[in-house]
Design a protein around this motif. Structure first.
Motif, PDB file in Angstrom:
ATOM      1  N   ARG A  13      30.657 -46.837   2.346  1.00 11.71           N
ATOM      2  CA  ARG A  13      29.787 -45.837   2.939  1.00 11.71           C
ATOM      3  C   ARG A  13      28.497 -46.517   3.404  1.00 11.71           C
ATOM      4  N   GLU A  14      28.024 -46.124   4.591  1.00 11.31           N
ATOM      5  CA  GLU A  14      26.823 -46.750   5.124  1.00 11.31           C
ATOM      6  C   GLU A  14      25.822 -45.705   5.584  1.00 11.31           C
ATOM      7  N   PHE A  15      24.571 -46.095   5.535  1.00  7.39           N
ATOM      8  CA  PHE A  15      23.473 -45.256   5.978  1.00  7.39           C
ATOM      9  C   PHE A  15      23.491 -45.113   7.496  1.00  7.39           C
ATOM     10  N   VAL A  16      23.192 -43.890   7.979  1.00  4.92           N
ATOM     11  CA  VAL A  16      23.116 -43.642   9.414  1.00  4.92           C
ATOM     12  C   VAL A  16      21.693 -43.259   9.830  1.00  4.92           C
ATOM     13  N   ALA A  17      21.150 -42.232   9.187  1.00 10.15           N
ATOM     14  CA  ALA A  17      19.821 -41.751   9.591  1.00 10.15           C
ATOM     15  C   ALA A  17      19.224 -40.927   8.468  1.00 10.15           C
ATOM     16  N   THR A  18      17.899 -40.876   8.444  1.00  8.89           N
ATOM     17  CA  THR A  18      17.211 -40.035   7.473  1.00  8.89           C
ATOM     18  C   THR A  18      15.983 -39.399   8.113  1.00  8.89           C
ATOM     19  N   ILE A  19      15.597 -38.261   7.573  1.00  4.63           N
ATOM     20  CA  ILE A  19      14.444 -37.528   8.090  1.00  4.63           C
ATOM     21  C   ILE A  19      13.596 -37.059   6.916  1.00  4.63           C
ATOM     22  N   SER A  20      12.295 -37.099   7.107  1.00  5.34           N
ATOM     23  CA  SER A  20      11.371 -36.715   6.043  1.00  5.34           C
ATOM     24  C   SER A  20      11.419 -35.213   5.788  1.00  5.34           C
ATOM     25  N   ARG A  21      10.742 -34.786   4.734  1.00  9.31           N
ATOM     26  CA  ARG A  21      10.784 -33.389   4.331  1.00  9.31           C
ATOM     27  C   ARG A  21      10.220 -32.461   5.401  1.00  9.31           C
ATOM     28  N   SER A  22       9.184 -32.917   6.071  1.00 15.34           N
ATOM     29  CA  SER A  22       8.573 -32.079   7.111  1.00 15.34           C
ATOM     30  C   SER A  22       9.238 -32.259   8.464  1.00 15.34           C
ATOM     31  N   ASP A  61       8.712 -34.973  10.356  1.00 16.89           N
ATOM     32  CA  ASP A  61       7.855 -35.743  11.259  1.00 16.89           C
ATOM     33  C   ASP A  61       8.146 -37.232  11.244  1.00 16.89           C
ATOM     34  N   SER A  62       9.079 -37.655  10.409  1.00 18.19           N
ATOM     35  CA  SER A  62       9.397 -39.076  10.325  1.00 18.19           C
ATOM     36  C   SER A  62      10.905 -39.257  10.230  1.00 18.19           C
ATOM     37  N   THR A  63      11.429 -40.153  11.055  1.00 13.24           N
ATOM     38  CA  THR A  63      12.863 -40.431  11.045  1.00 13.24           C
ATOM     39  C   THR A  63      13.089 -41.935  11.015  1.00 13.24           C
ATOM     40  N   TYR A  64      14.287 -42.301  10.566  1.00  9.36           N
ATOM     41  CA  TYR A  64      14.655 -43.713  10.501  1.00  9.36           C
ATOM     42  C   TYR A  64      16.150 -43.819  10.722  1.00  9.36           C
ATOM     43  N   TYR A  65      16.551 -44.845  11.486  1.00  7.65           N
ATOM     44  CA  TYR A  65      17.950 -44.968  11.875  1.00  7.65           C
ATOM     45  C   TYR A  65      18.501 -46.358  11.568  1.00  7.65           C
ATOM     46  N   ALA A  66      19.792 -46.400  11.337  1.00  7.56           N
ATOM     47  CA  ALA A  66      20.483 -47.681  11.280  1.00  7.56           C
ATOM     48  C   ALA A  66      20.479 -48.295  12.673  1.00  7.56           C
ATOM     49  N   ASP A  67      20.432 -49.604  12.729  1.00  8.67           N
ATOM     50  CA  ASP A  67      20.394 -50.281  14.026  1.00  8.67           C
ATOM     51  C   ASP A  67      21.593 -49.923  14.894  1.00  8.67           C
ATOM     52  N   SER A  68      22.730 -49.681  14.259  1.00  5.26           N
ATOM     53  CA  SER A  68      23.966 -49.426  15.004  1.00  5.26           C
ATOM     54  C   SER A  68      23.946 -48.107  15.767  1.00  5.26           C
ATOM     55  N   VAL A  69      23.051 -47.187  15.402  1.00 10.02           N
ATOM     56  CA  VAL A  69      23.017 -45.880  16.058  1.00 10.02           C
ATOM     57  C   VAL A  69      21.686 -45.605  16.748  1.00 10.02           C
ATOM     58  N   LYS A  70      20.732 -46.480  16.582  1.00 11.24           N
ATOM     59  CA  LYS A  70      19.401 -46.279  17.159  1.00 11.24           C
ATOM     60  C   LYS A  70      19.494 -46.120  18.669  1.00 11.24           C
ATOM     61  N   ALA A  94      12.213 -42.921   1.774  1.00 12.98           N
ATOM     62  CA  ALA A  94      13.319 -43.315   2.648  1.00 12.98           C
ATOM     63  C   ALA A  94      14.128 -44.471   2.078  1.00 12.98           C
ATOM     64  N   GLN A  95      13.483 -45.377   1.353  1.00  9.40           N
ATOM     65  CA  GLN A  95      14.186 -46.561   0.871  1.00  9.40           C
ATOM     66  C   GLN A  95      15.358 -46.210  -0.034  1.00  9.40           C
ATOM     67  N   ALA A  96      15.267 -45.100  -0.732  1.00 11.37           N
ATOM     68  CA  ALA A  96      16.368 -44.677  -1.599  1.00 11.37           C
ATOM     69  C   ALA A  96      17.601 -44.350  -0.778  1.00 11.37           C
ATOM     70  N   MET A  97      17.385 -43.759   0.401  1.00  5.06           N
ATOM     71  CA  MET A  97      18.526 -43.412   1.238  1.00  5.06           C
ATOM     72  C   MET A  97      19.040 -44.625   1.985  1.00  5.06           C
ATOM     73  N   THR A  98      18.175 -45.413   2.560  1.00  7.58           N
ATOM     74  CA  THR A  98      18.643 -46.562   3.322  1.00  7.58           C
ATOM     75  C   THR A  98      19.402 -47.539   2.427  1.00  7.58           C
ATOM     76  N   GLY A  99      19.046 -47.562   1.159  1.00 10.04           N
ATOM     77  CA  GLY A  99      19.724 -48.437   0.212  1.00 10.04           C
ATOM     78  C   GLY A  99      20.840 -47.754  -0.556  1.00 10.04           C
ATOM     79  N   LEU A 100      21.132 -46.498  -0.235  1.00 13.59           N
ATOM     80  CA  LEU A 100      22.168 -45.714  -0.924  1.00 13.59           C
ATOM     81  C   LEU A 100      22.004 -45.797  -2.446  1.00 13.59           C
ATOM     82  N   LYS A 101      20.787 -45.610  -2.899  1.00 12.48           N
ATOM     83  CA  LYS A 101      20.514 -45.771  -4.323  1.00 12.48           C
ATOM     84  C   LYS A 101      20.564 -44.426  -5.035  1.00 12.48           C
ATOM     85  N   SER A 102      21.695 -44.142  -5.654  1.00 10.03           N
ATOM     86  CA  SER A 102      21.841 -42.947  -6.495  1.00 10.03           C
ATOM     87  C   SER A 102      21.342 -41.691  -5.803  1.00 10.03           C
ATOM     88  N   ILE A 103      21.867 -41.438  -4.631  1.00  8.49           N
ATOM     89  CA  ILE A 103      21.494 -40.256  -3.868  1.00  8.49           C
ATOM     90  C   ILE A 103      21.780 -39.015  -4.703  1.00  8.49           C
TER      91      ILE A 103
END
Length: 124
Positions: free
Chosen positions: A44-53, A55-64, A102-111
Motif C-alpha cells: 500500500r502506498e500514499f497518494v495524497a493528504t489534506i489538512s483538517r481545514s 488549506d494544505s495538501t500534499y501529494y505523492a510525486d507519481s500523482v502530482k 502529514a508525516q504520519a500519513m506519508t509514512g503510513l505510520k499506524s493510520i
C-alpha cells in the motif's frame, strides 16, 4: 467509525475519475484525511493528504499535477479527483483518517482509521 469509499470503476487511459469517501461517527473536521492505493502484488502506498481545514495538501510525486484531494467538512466527505489516468494508476484506493500531522500519513505510520477500498482500473 465508518469510512465509505466509492467512485471506482473502469476508465480508459487519459480519462478522469472522482472518488468520494463519506465518513460517519467521527468528528470529521478534527481529522486529517488521506488517500492511499494498493496495486496487485505491491505494498500500500500514499497518494495524497489534506489538512483538517482543507488549506494544505500534499501529494505523492507519481500523482502530482494529475490528482487533486479536497474535502467538504459540512458533508463529512473527502474527494480525490483523478485526471490523466495511466494504467499504472490501477489499484484499490483507500481513504483514511488520522489526527496527526502529514508525516504520519506519508509514512503510513499506524493510520487510525481506514475505509474499505474502491477498485480503479485504467485500461490502455
Amino acid at each position: 467509525v465508518l469510512l465509505q469509499a466509492s467512485g471506482g470503476g473502469l476508465v480508459q487511459a487519459g480519462g478522469s475519475r472522482r472518488l468520494s469517501c463519506v465518513v460517519s461517527m467521527l468528528t470529521f473536521h478534527a481529522y486529517r484525511m488521506g488517500w492511499f492505493r494498493q496495486a496487485p502484488g505491491k505494498e500500500r502506498e500514499f497518494v495524497a493528504t489534506i489538512s483538517r481545514s482543507g488549506d494544505s495538501t500534499y501529494y505523492a510525486d507519481s500523482v502530482k499535477g494529475r490528482f487533486t484531494i479536497s474535502r467538504d467538512n459540512d458533508k463529512n466527505t473527502v474527494y480525490l479527483q483523478m485526471n490523466s489516468l495511466k494504467p499504472e494508476d490501477t489499484a484499490v484506493y483507500y481513504c483514511a483518517a488520522d489526527p496527526r500531522p502529514a508525516q504520519a500519513m506519508t509514512g503510513l505510520k499506524s493510520i487510525r482509521y481506514w475505509g474499505q477500498g474502491t477498485q480503479v482500473t485504467v485500461s490502455s
